[in-house]
Motif scaffolding. Structure first.
Motif, PDB file in Angstrom:
ATOM      1  N   PHE A 243       0.890  -1.349  -0.079  1.00  0.00           N
ATOM      2  CA  PHE A 243       0.045  -0.015  -0.136  1.00  0.00           C
ATOM      3  C   PHE A 243       0.842   1.293   0.009  1.00  0.00           C
ATOM      4  O   PHE A 243       1.800   1.532   0.634  1.00  0.00           O
ATOM      5  N   LEU A 244       0.529   2.216  -0.695  1.00  0.00           N
ATOM      6  CA  LEU A 244       1.333   3.430  -0.919  1.00  0.00           C
ATOM      7  C   LEU A 244       0.717   4.238   0.379  1.00  0.00           C
ATOM      8  O   LEU A 244      -0.423   4.320   0.456  1.00  0.00           O
ATOM      9  N   ARG A 245       1.697   4.716   1.054  1.00  0.00           N
ATOM     10  CA  ARG A 245       1.219   5.780   2.308  1.00  0.00           C
ATOM     11  C   ARG A 245       0.662   7.032   1.612  1.00  0.00           C
ATOM     12  O   ARG A 245      -0.347   7.572   2.307  1.00  0.00           O
ATOM     13  N   THR A 246       1.127   7.447   0.661  1.00  0.00           N
ATOM     14  CA  THR A 246       0.325   8.791  -0.055  1.00  0.00           C
ATOM     15  C   THR A 246       0.037   8.408  -1.462  1.00  0.00           C
ATOM     16  O   THR A 246       0.767   8.376  -2.504  1.00  0.00           O
ATOM     17  N   PRO A 247      -1.350   8.641  -1.668  1.00  0.00           N
ATOM     18  CA  PRO A 247      -2.025   8.189  -2.972  1.00  0.00           C
ATOM     19  C   PRO A 247      -1.807   9.359  -3.966  1.00  0.00           C
ATOM     20  O   PRO A 247      -2.761   9.394  -4.968  1.00  0.00           O
ATOM     21  N   LEU A 248      -0.894  10.268  -3.744  1.00  0.00           N
ATOM     22  CA  LEU A 248      -0.851  11.089  -4.932  1.00  0.00           C
ATOM     23  C   LEU A 248       0.584  11.732  -4.728  1.00  0.00           C
ATOM     24  O   LEU A 248       1.376  11.376  -3.906  1.00  0.00           O
ATOM     25  N   GLU A 249       1.198  12.444  -5.921  1.00  0.00           N
ATOM     26  CA  GLU A 249       2.356  13.107  -5.946  1.00  0.00           C
ATOM     27  C   GLU A 249       2.679  13.822  -4.721  1.00  0.00           C
ATOM     28  O   GLU A 249       2.053  14.463  -4.070  1.00  0.00           O
ATOM     29  N   PHE A 250       3.954  13.711  -4.146  1.00  0.00           N
ATOM     30  CA  PHE A 250       4.278  14.367  -2.950  1.00  0.00           C
ATOM     31  C   PHE A 250       3.844  15.600  -2.662  1.00  0.00           C
ATOM     32  O   PHE A 250       3.909  16.327  -3.271  1.00  0.00           O
ATOM     33  N   SER A 251       3.078  15.640  -1.384  1.00  0.00           N
ATOM     34  CA  SER A 251       2.402  16.935  -1.062  1.00  0.00           C
ATOM     35  C   SER A 251       2.609  17.194   0.355  1.00  0.00           C
ATOM     36  O   SER A 251       3.193  16.573   1.109  1.00  0.00           O
ATOM     37  N   ASP A 365      -5.273   4.909  11.144  1.00  0.00           N
ATOM     38  CA  ASP A 365      -4.217   6.109  10.676  1.00  0.00           C
ATOM     39  C   ASP A 365      -3.620   5.572   9.439  1.00  0.00           C
ATOM     40  O   ASP A 365      -2.901   4.668   9.427  1.00  0.00           O
ATOM     41  N   PRO A 366      -4.074   6.466   8.284  1.00  0.00           N
ATOM     42  CA  PRO A 366      -3.202   5.681   7.121  1.00  0.00           C
ATOM     43  C   PRO A 366      -1.563   5.965   7.347  1.00  0.00           C
ATOM     44  O   PRO A 366      -0.999   5.281   6.182  1.00  0.00           O
ATOM     45  N   MET A 367      -0.991   6.849   8.063  1.00  0.00           N
ATOM     46  CA  MET A 367       0.435   6.986   8.028  1.00  0.00           C
ATOM     47  C   MET A 367       0.926   6.090   8.842  1.00  0.00           C
ATOM     48  O   MET A 367       2.267   5.905   8.781  1.00  0.00           O
ATOM     49  N   THR A 368       0.560   5.348   9.782  1.00  0.00           N
ATOM     50  CA  THR A 368       0.952   4.400  10.651  1.00  0.00           C
ATOM     51  C   THR A 368       0.397   3.193  10.799  1.00  0.00           C
ATOM     52  O   THR A 368       0.984   2.002  11.460  1.00  0.00           O
TER      53      THR A 368
END
Length: 407
Positions: A243-251, A365-368
């Motif tokens: 799973f990608l932690r960020t589903p869009l280009e780095f923001s 939490d999507p980030m952890t």
């Protein structure tokens, strides 16, 4: 075995009975016609730069021709070619000494097609043409983090789309918002597309290595048992199943998971996802392989996409400006596929993506949150994988040796 010896003989050593006579013949000078170079056209080659306009390209090519510029910008074919201009592609023009355009080859996006504008006896005319034959080379770059990932990739001369691929590939392990450390390093092996000896665009990453806070991560592109090319870690785990932690280009993260003061309601409420601030229209990607479970509008979420993954995991993508063309319920998508675009629909105060991860219906939490990793190869498949990808991984050793030698 025979031995042959050769000796040099000069006229002074020849026998005296050989006579020499010098013959001199005067030849007339050839008749030359000196061409008038003032009338000869120039062939100009220029690369498209990020944010370029057609007017800026004409200026760098030395073209002073309002008629040609208007012909391109007024025609449907010309408008399409201008919209499809991509940085690093090559534009070729034949220009008269007075700045009049005789011909122009404008590449159509990243395809092998050109739009050709030519000036003939009947005036200006447009036609389509296949561009010059392209060749693919393998290039290598390495860099060191000083402030940010994209600052380091730019300093290393890495093309923008390769830098974006790099962030996406390692986004499974590294949070580029908080995990980067000064001195972190990366090595990248990627395809570079050349046209007539000039680089026109970068292709896929073939292998990449990232050393983050002393821990090494590496990926290689490999055709697995299914026959589909994917990225795998060194120990044979497919990144496509992570799973990608960020589903869009780095923001920028504008709001974290957890309790917060609701910006519209003005009350303390649970925030069940992570908000990524990004310009309207920024592509949003599927964070993992999935089936589309919902696409449409849903109250405060605005335009919403829900994806259903394995292991009873669902992901939510809210406040979208719009959806990818043709996206529908039941459609299968792969990790990295563009499914929608950042917007500000529903309850929001500015363009951003609201991203949720739910496991068995409960927000996490999507980030952890610990998300399932990929399955490994069988012992036999892993041995074949390591043998087949060894040449790519050996390039890491070369880049690391050059780095150590430079220090």
């Amino acid at each position: 075995m025979g031995v042959v010896a050769a000796t040099a003989v000069t006229p002074d050593t020849l026998p005296p009975d050989i006579l020499f006579e010098r013959v001199v013949e005067n030849l007339p000078a050839p008749e030359l016609e000196i061409a008038n170079t003032d009338d000869l056209p120039f062939i100009q080659v220029e690369q498209i730069r990020t944010g370029d306009t057609l007017q800026a390209i004409f200026t760098r090519l030395g073209i002073d021709d309002a008629e040609a510029l208007n012909h391109l910008t007024a025609s449907d074919e010309g408008k399409q070619a201008i919209r499809m201009m991509r940085a690093d592609r090559t534009v070729t023009a034949v220009v008269s000494p007075a700045g009049k355009l005789l011909s122009l080859n404008l590449p159509m996006g990243n395809t092998a097609q050109d739009l050709v504008l030519e000036r003939g006896d009947k005036g200006l005319a447009l036609r389509n043409s296949t561009s010059a034959e392209q060749s693919t080379m393998v290039e290598m770059r390495s860099g060191t983090i000083t402030h940010s990932l994209f600052g380091a990739t730019e300093a290393a001369g890495l093309p923008d789309n390769v830098a974006t691929q790099l962030a996406t590939l390692f986004g499974t392990w590294i949070d580029f918002r908080s995990d980067l450390r000064k001195g972190d390093r990366f090595n990248v092996v990627y395809e570079a597309i050349y046209e007539e000896g000039n680089p026109v665009r970068a292709g896929r990453i073939l292998a990449a290595e990232f050393i983050n806070n002393g821990e090494r991560y590496a990926v290689v592109r490999y055709k697995g048992p299914s026959g589909r090319e994917q990225y795998y870690s060194d120990d044979g785990r497919s990144l496509q199943q992570g799973f990608l932690r960020t589903p869009l280009e780095f923001s920028r993260v504008s709001s974290n998971f957890g309790r917060r003061l609701h910006p519209i309601k003005g009350k303390w409420r649970e925030h069940n996802g992570t908000d990524f601030a990004a310009p309207t229209g920024t592509p949003v990607m599927a964070s993992s392989d999935a089936t589309v479970d919902f696409v449409g509008k849903q109250r405060g979420f605005g335009n919403l996409i829900i994806l259903k993954h394995r292991n009873e995991i669902t992901t939510y993508y809210a406040h979208l400006n719009g959806f990818a063309k043709g996206l529908s319920k039941g459609q299968v998508v792969s990790q990295g596929d563009v499914i929608g675009f950042v917007g500000c629909t529903g309850w929001c105060t500015g363009p951003h993506l609201h991203y949720e991860v739910r496991i068995q219906g409960r927000p996490s939490d999507p980030m952890t949150v610990a998300l399932p990793a990929a399955d490994s190869f069988s012992a036999k498949e892993l041995a074949a994988f390591k043998q087949d990808t060894a040449p790519l991984r050996q390039r890491f050793a070369l880049l690391n040796y050059e780095f150590a030698d430079a220090r």
